[in-house]
Scaffold this motif. Structure first.
Motif, short mmCIF file in Angstrom:
data_model
loop_
_atom_site.label_atom_id
_atom_site.label_comp_id
_atom_site.label_asym_id
_atom_site.label_seq_id
_atom_site.Cartn_x
_atom_site.Cartn_y
_atom_site.Cartn_z
N VAL A 115 -10.31 3.86 -0.09
CA VAL A 115 -9.41 3.90 -1.37
C VAL A 115 -7.98 3.64 -0.79
O VAL A 115 -7.60 4.63 0.06
N VAL A 116 -7.31 2.73 -1.44
CA VAL A 116 -5.83 2.51 -1.05
C VAL A 116 -4.96 2.44 -2.52
O VAL A 116 -5.54 1.87 -3.34
N ALA A 117 -4.06 3.09 -2.57
CA ALA A 117 -3.27 3.15 -3.67
C ALA A 117 -2.24 1.95 -3.53
O ALA A 117 -1.55 1.71 -2.40
N ILE A 118 -2.03 1.18 -4.51
CA ILE A 118 -1.42 -0.05 -4.60
C ILE A 118 -0.21 0.01 -5.45
O ILE A 118 -0.13 0.48 -6.38
N ALA B 79 0.88 -1.23 0.19
CA ALA B 79 0.12 0.12 0.17
C ALA B 79 0.98 1.33 -0.08
O ALA B 79 1.93 1.24 0.76
N LEU B 80 0.62 2.26 -0.88
CA LEU B 80 1.22 3.55 -0.85
C LEU B 80 0.55 4.70 -0.30
O LEU B 80 -0.64 4.70 -0.32
N GLN B 81 1.27 5.32 0.65
CA GLN B 81 0.65 6.51 1.33
C GLN B 81 -0.22 7.40 0.45
O GLN B 81 0.56 8.07 -0.50
N ILE B 82 -1.48 7.66 0.65
CA ILE B 82 -2.07 8.79 -0.03
C ILE B 82 -1.94 10.09 0.55
O ILE B 82 -2.40 10.17 1.96
N ASP C 64 -4.30 1.75 11.01
CA ASP C 64 -4.71 2.59 9.76
C ASP C 64 -5.11 3.75 10.04
O ASP C 64 -6.22 3.91 10.79
N GLN C 65 -4.57 4.69 9.00
CA GLN C 65 -4.95 5.99 9.23
C GLN C 65 -5.52 6.60 7.97
O GLN C 65 -5.36 6.20 6.88
N TYR C 66 -6.58 7.21 7.83
CA TYR C 66 -7.32 7.96 6.60
C TYR C 66 -7.58 9.27 6.49
O TYR C 66 -7.66 10.07 7.57
N ARG D 265 -12.54 7.46 2.02
CA ARG D 265 -11.59 7.19 3.16
C ARG D 265 -10.36 6.90 2.26
O ARG D 265 -10.21 5.77 1.89
N PHE D 266 -9.37 7.83 2.24
CA PHE D 266 -8.23 7.51 1.47
C PHE D 266 -7.03 7.01 2.55
O PHE D 266 -7.03 7.81 3.54
N TRP D 267 -6.50 5.93 2.33
CA TRP D 267 -5.43 5.16 3.23
C TRP D 267 -4.20 6.31 3.17
O TRP D 267 -3.49 6.60 2.30
N ASN D 268 -3.74 6.63 4.47
CA ASN D 268 -2.55 7.66 4.58
C ASN D 268 -1.48 7.19 5.54
O ASN D 268 -0.68 7.60 5.96
N GLY D 269 -1.60 5.50 5.71
CA GLY D 269 -0.55 5.17 6.21
C GLY D 269 -1.17 4.51 7.67
O GLY D 269 -2.32 4.59 7.96
N GLU D 270 -0.03 3.92 8.52
CA GLU D 270 -0.30 3.49 9.88
C GLU D 270 0.33 4.42 10.88
O GLU D 270 1.31 5.12 10.53
#
Length: 139
Positions: A82-85, A34-37, A129-131, A118-123
């Motif tokens: 939404v997760v960037a792969i 997963a790539l941070q958005i 998980d943070q969004y 909800r855009f995945w922003n990392g952990e």
């Protein structure tokens, strides 16, 4: 065919390509991550049955990472996670420069109400998980 449905096909295609490669130690030299958005650009409101381009900025941690697509899941009728792969290759010659890059996906508005993206922003430091949450009402 929607972009969301094409992701599994893309991943299968990539798996077939890399499976045909012969590695010296018979180990895969990449993995999906997963790539941070860091940001997303959405309109102030949607119109029912219209299609919108949603621009997303993500972080490429080094030259060993490559964007592959999005994993967009329906958490509820009008909630989208939404997760960037990306793929990470195990190479010693990668650049170490961190880059912020922009890409996009098309989204069709099918329901009335308000959409929550909800855009995945990392952990965080605890692995939670943070969004980045963005609400967009439908006119």
């Amino acid at each position: 065919m929607s972009f969301k449905r094409s992701i599994p096909i893309l991943l299968c295609f990539l798996a077939l390509i890399f499976q045909s490669c012969k590695f010296e130690d018979d180990q895969a030299n990449f993995r999906f991550v997963a790539l941070q958005i860091v940001s997303a650009d959405l309109p102030e409101s949607f119109t029912l049955n219209e299609t919108y381009e949603i621009r997303v900025t993500y972080v490429r941690p080094s030259g060993c990472f490559f964007f592959e697509g999005f994993d967009i899941t329906d958490a509820a009728t009008t909630t989208r996670n939404v997760v960037a792969i990306g793929s990470e290759f195990y190479e010693d010659t990668c650049t170490q420069a961190v880059e912020e890059l922009e890409t996009s996906f098309n989204f069709i508005v099918l329901y009335e109400g308000t959409y929550l993206f909800r855009f995945w922003n990392g952990e965080d430091e605890n692995g939670i998980d943070q969004y980045i949450d963005i609400e967009v009402p439908v006119n």
